[in-house]
Design a protein around this motif. Structure first.
Motif, PDB file in Angstrom:
ATOM      1  N   GLU A  25     -15.284   0.544   4.985  1.00  0.00           N
ATOM      2  CA  GLU A  25     -14.805   1.287   3.837  1.00  0.00           C
ATOM      3  C   GLU A  25     -13.281   1.196   3.740  1.00  0.00           C
ATOM      4  OE1 GLU A  25     -16.681   2.689   1.631  1.00  0.00           O
ATOM      5  OE2 GLU A  25     -18.534   2.172   2.702  1.00  0.00           O
ATOM      6  N   PHE A  85      -9.414   2.516   3.275  1.00  0.00           N
ATOM      7  CA  PHE A  85      -8.811   3.705   3.856  1.00  0.00           C
ATOM      8  C   PHE A  85      -7.371   3.809   3.382  1.00  0.00           C
ATOM      9  CE2 PHE A  85      -7.946   0.237   6.699  1.00  0.00           C
ATOM     10  CZ  PHE A  85      -6.641   0.429   7.114  1.00  0.00           C
ATOM     11  N   LYS A 127      -1.697   5.189   6.805  1.00  0.00           N
ATOM     12  CA  LYS A 127      -0.782   6.212   7.307  1.00  0.00           C
ATOM     13  C   LYS A 127       0.530   5.601   7.819  1.00  0.00           C
ATOM     14  CE  LYS A 127      -4.586   9.233   8.805  1.00  0.00           C
ATOM     15  NZ  LYS A 127      -5.196   9.923   9.974  1.00  0.00           N
ATOM     16  N   VAL A 173      -4.123   2.670  -0.662  1.00  0.00           N
ATOM     17  CA  VAL A 173      -5.448   2.363  -0.126  1.00  0.00           C
ATOM     18  C   VAL A 173      -5.500   0.899   0.292  1.00  0.00           C
ATOM     19  CG1 VAL A 173      -7.917   2.262  -0.639  1.00  0.00           C
ATOM     20  CG2 VAL A 173      -6.530   4.151  -1.520  1.00  0.00           C
ATOM     21  N   THR A 211      -7.684  -2.385   1.236  1.00  0.00           N
ATOM     22  CA  THR A 211      -9.002  -2.974   0.993  1.00  0.00           C
ATOM     23  C   THR A 211      -9.048  -4.358   1.614  1.00  0.00           C
ATOM     24  OG1 THR A 211      -8.327  -3.986  -1.081  1.00  0.00           O
ATOM     25  CG2 THR A 211      -9.178  -1.725  -1.192  1.00  0.00           C
ATOM     26  N   ASP A 258      -7.028   4.060  13.346  1.00  0.00           N
ATOM     27  CA  ASP A 258      -6.809   5.431  12.890  1.00  0.00           C
ATOM     28  C   ASP A 258      -5.852   5.493  11.711  1.00  0.00           C
ATOM     29  OD1 ASP A 258      -8.483   6.343  14.942  1.00  0.00           O
ATOM     30  OD2 ASP A 258      -6.786   6.478  16.350  1.00  0.00           O
ATOM     31  N   GLY A 259      -6.074   4.593  10.728  1.00  0.00           N
ATOM     32  CA  GLY A 259      -5.249   4.605   9.520  1.00  0.00           C
ATOM     33  C   GLY A 259      -3.932   3.874   9.656  1.00  0.00           C
TER      34      GLY A 259
END
Length: 766
Positions: free
Chosen positions: A23, A25, A28, A54, A56, A82-83
């Motif tokens: 997915e 995300f 960060k 985001v 992709t 973790d982003g």
């Protein structure tokens, strides 16, 4: 494919795949790992995503593609934790040093500049593809010099901090020479005559210098065009070069060229008509047409005609006049008719006159020779005249004038004058040798463009035992804005002829100072005036000619002269050193006025014509006459006599020896002189395009006449007393000045003449 190789291939494939969750995300943070030289900001600038956006799969693929495209990296990986997007790169090494070994044909700097054009240079990132391209570029450079056996090998040496040293080892090999050139299909002309049009040639006595026996694609292209021009100038309108084959021998040392041609029939001109908007009387344009019905067609004449018509319209401001010659072929009769369509275009005027290339010469020195004014209508004749005037200055190797349109306008042009400066300071040397005087050296130092002002300053010293000259001259060619020149001369001249075996014994010591003015009458005519005061001390001895001793007895040893000099000259030559067209006419008078003890006159006239016979051959015809005499019942001083013979008059005879002689067969000079020269100039064989060296074949004639000889007879002018010679000469504009030497054979001589077959002068004749 073996299992091990398959595993490696799959590992490489997956190494460049992004490792992300299925997915998208929100990013960060972004971290870059593995960089050593590249700034992190550079990597960030190529990423299609920022913190907070985001991520992709599409953006991941785009990021990898963009980073690979920079050429900085040989491996790129993206991971997500973790982003946090982690960009891991492996940089390509940078080039720390490029070394070229075995280079002799080129300078290393030139080759490195060529490699830089391919993208391979010190400080740049190494790319294997660029390395291959660099090898090909080096090979191309050598092929252009005819070295087809060259071998080039590149080596990479790893260095610290992810750098490499690139080394090219070159084995140059020998240059391939053109062994044979064949022309196939020619019928009207012999192959030898056609090959004379080529610059490319087989090895000869000068090809070690010209390199014309080395194959060059561009040179062969020029030769093909020269061959086409040769045929078109002889009426072969349908001439065609069908093919050109170039082959190299197995040892890569020999080049063989074959040119296949189809000549076609020879065409004659049947008619020439004018059409279009002519703007000037048709009868005036008809006079410019050099292509005549009934004659064999010549392309150069047609080109000359269209240029003359376009230039004539250009004189009225039509800078973009176009004349198209449309042919109508009658193949059955082998004739061609031409219609010259005249399109004058729009009348334009000059916006700006721009001068470039003059790093030493001041702008005003160039601009004062330019006859095309800003704001005036374009005038082709004035622009051509400006080019000739700049060439005649002698300050420039090259003068180019272009007239581009002014952007955004339809009726304006700029005149861009580009000059290539040359050294205007000269050290002139002259040398001679005789059994009585030994080695004689003379020289001068001159600067014809002092501090870029256009002023001329020269100092001359002649250290010979016969002629000693010390002089200082200064000339301001533009003393006034109208072009009136002002000059000053200061000199001492000592002549000691007692040790010469070909001139009567005497000594003179002359001090002089003078001032000169020059007035331009128009663009081609120039008048000069000069006033000089001289003091001359004369010494003779018992062995001097009788007329010399009588002169000293009558007028004493010390005399003074207030001399008036005036001259008129018309100079239409297109060059100072190597003219190919135009003429020089000059009338001069020298008068010893009643204000001095020596009163006399000398008149001279010179007419010199240059006739272009072709692009390579120029015929020069020169004629000179001079006459002098005394005033107020006084004779012409013998040391003011005319002399003939030598490298600047009648070659093949010693300097100044032609004319009346005394009882010892020493030359006396004369109060009359006549000279004639016919000289055919052409390029030195093997150096067709050299602009500093040319050769000539000549015929000279001349002599002096006048004072009583040792038998008391006055030698008046008679054609039977003229001397003639013929020979060859070479003129070279060397770094030290013009070098001229000749090899001449006297054709007609008289008893007592002093012959000298080889003569030379380096610099100006003093």
């Amino acid at each position: 494919m073996t299992p091990n190789r398959l595993a490696l291939a799959l590992a490489a494939l997956f190494a460049v795949q992004p490792v992300f969750a299925d997915e998208p995300f929100v990013v960060k943070d972004i971290r870059v790992e593995g960089i050593q030289r590249t700034e992190a900001g550079t990597v960030f600038s190529y990423l299609p995503v920022k913190v907070g956006e985001v991520m992709t799969d599409e953006k991941t693929a785009a990021a990898i593609k963009a980073l690979y495209a920079t050429g900085f990296f040989k491996d790129v990986r993206l991971e997500a934790r973790d982003g946090v997007v982690i960009v891991t790169v492996e940089e390509r090494p940078s080039i720390a040093k490029i070394t070229l070994n075995g280079i002799k044909e080129f300078s290393e700097d030139d080759l490195k500049n060529g490699l830089k054009q391919t993208g391979l240079a010190e400080g740049r990132v190494l790319d294997r593809a660029l390395l291959d391209k660099a090898e090909q570029e080096l090979q191309r450079q050598y092929f252009n010099r005819g070295r087809y056996a060259v071998e080039i090998k590149s080596t990479l040496t790893p260095l610290e901090r992810n750098r490499v040293a690139v080394q090219f080892d070159v084995v140059e090999g020998d240059s391939a020479r053109i062994r044979q050139i064949n022309i196939v299909g020619n019928k009207a002309f012999k192959e030898k005559e056609l090959l004379n049009q080529f610059t490319s040639t087989t090895p000869g006595w000068l090809t070690w210098y010209t390199k014309n026996d080395q194959y060059s694609k561009s040179r062969l292209g020029g030769d093909i065009e020269a061959l086409r021009s040769f045929y078109l100038n002889r009426g072969y309108l349908e001439f065609n070069v069908d093919s050109t084959q170039v082959s190299i021998s197995p040892d890569k040392q020999g080049i063989y060229i074959t040119v296949n041609v189809t000549e076609g029939p020879q065409y004659k001109v049947s008619d020439v008509k004018l059409a279009g908007q002519m703007l000037v009387p048709e009868a005036e344009l008809q006079k410019l047409v050099t292509v005549k019905p009934g004659e064999v067609f010549e392309r150069d004449r047609l080109t000359e005609t269209t240029k003359k018509i376009a230039d004539r319209l250009g004189n009225d401001g039509y800078a973009f006049a176009n004349v198209n010659a449309v042919p109508e072929l009658d193949k059955d009769k082998s004739t061609v008719a031409f219609t010259l369509f005249v399109d004058p275009g729009r009348r334009v005027y000059v916006n700006r006159v721009n001068v470039t290339g003059n790093t030493k010469t001041r702008d005003e020195v160039v601009r004062r020779e330019i006859r095309q004014m800003e704001g005036a209508y374009y005038d082709a004749e004035k622009i051509s005249r400006s080019r000739d005037r700049l060439n005649r200055l002698g300050y420039f190797n090259e003068v180019n004038i272009e007239t581009p349109s002014v952007a955004g306008t339809t009726d304006q042009v700029d005149v861009n004058v580009g000059v290539t400066e040359k050294s205007t300071g000269n050290v002139m040397l002259g040398a001679g040798f005789s059994s009585s005087e030994g080695l004689v050296l003379s020289g001068s130092v001159s600067q014809s463009n002092v501090f870029g002002t256009g002023n001329r300053l020269s100092a001359q010293i002649n250290s010979g035992s016969v002629n000693k000259v010390y002089s200082l001259s200064f000339t301001n060619p533009y003393y006034t804005i109208d072009g009136i020149s002002l000059g000053y001369d200061l000199y001492r001249r000592d002549i000691d002829a007692t040790d010469l075996d070909n001139v009567g014994d005497y000594k003179t010591s002359t001090y002089g100072a003078g001032v000169r003015f020059g007035l331009p009458v128009n663009e081609r005519d120039f008048i000069s005036f000069g006033l000089t005061y001289e003091q001359t001390s004369l010494t003779t001895n018992p062995s001097s000619p009788t007329i010399y001793q009588l002169f000293e007895q009558e007028f004493g040893r010390d005399n003074d002269t207030l001399r008036l000099d005036t001259s008129w000259a018309r100079d239409t030559r297109n060059s100072y050193l190597f003219p190919t067209k135009g003429q020089l006419q000059r009338v001069a008078a020298e008068v010893g006025t009643p204000a001095g003890s020596l009163q006399y006159y000398k008149l001279s006239f010179q007419h010199q014509q240059f006739l272009p016979l072709s692009k390579r051959f120029t015929l020069m015809l020169n004629g000179e006459v001079g006459i002098g005499g005394g005033l107020s019942g006084k004779p012409l001083p013998f040391f003011k006599n005319f002399y003939a013979g030598g490298n600047s008059s009648v070659r093949g005879f010693k300097n100044g020896t032609l004319g009346p002689q005394d009882q010892n067969e020493d030359a006396l000079g004369g109060d009359k002189r006549i000279l004639g020269n016919a000289e055919l100039f052409f390029p030195l064989p093997g150096l067709k395009d050299d602009q500093s060296l040319r050769m000539s074949a000549f015929v000279d004639a001349g002599a002096t006449f006048g004072p009583n000889d040792h038998q008391g007879r006055y030698k008046d002018f008679a054609f039977d007393d003229l001397r003639y010679s013929a020979g060859i000469a070479v003129l070279w504009v060397s770094p030290l000045g013009p070098l001229k030497f000749s090899l001449a054979q006297p054709l007609v001589s008289k008893s007592g003449d002093k012959e000298e077959m080889f003569q030379f002068t380096l610099g100006n004749t003093f």
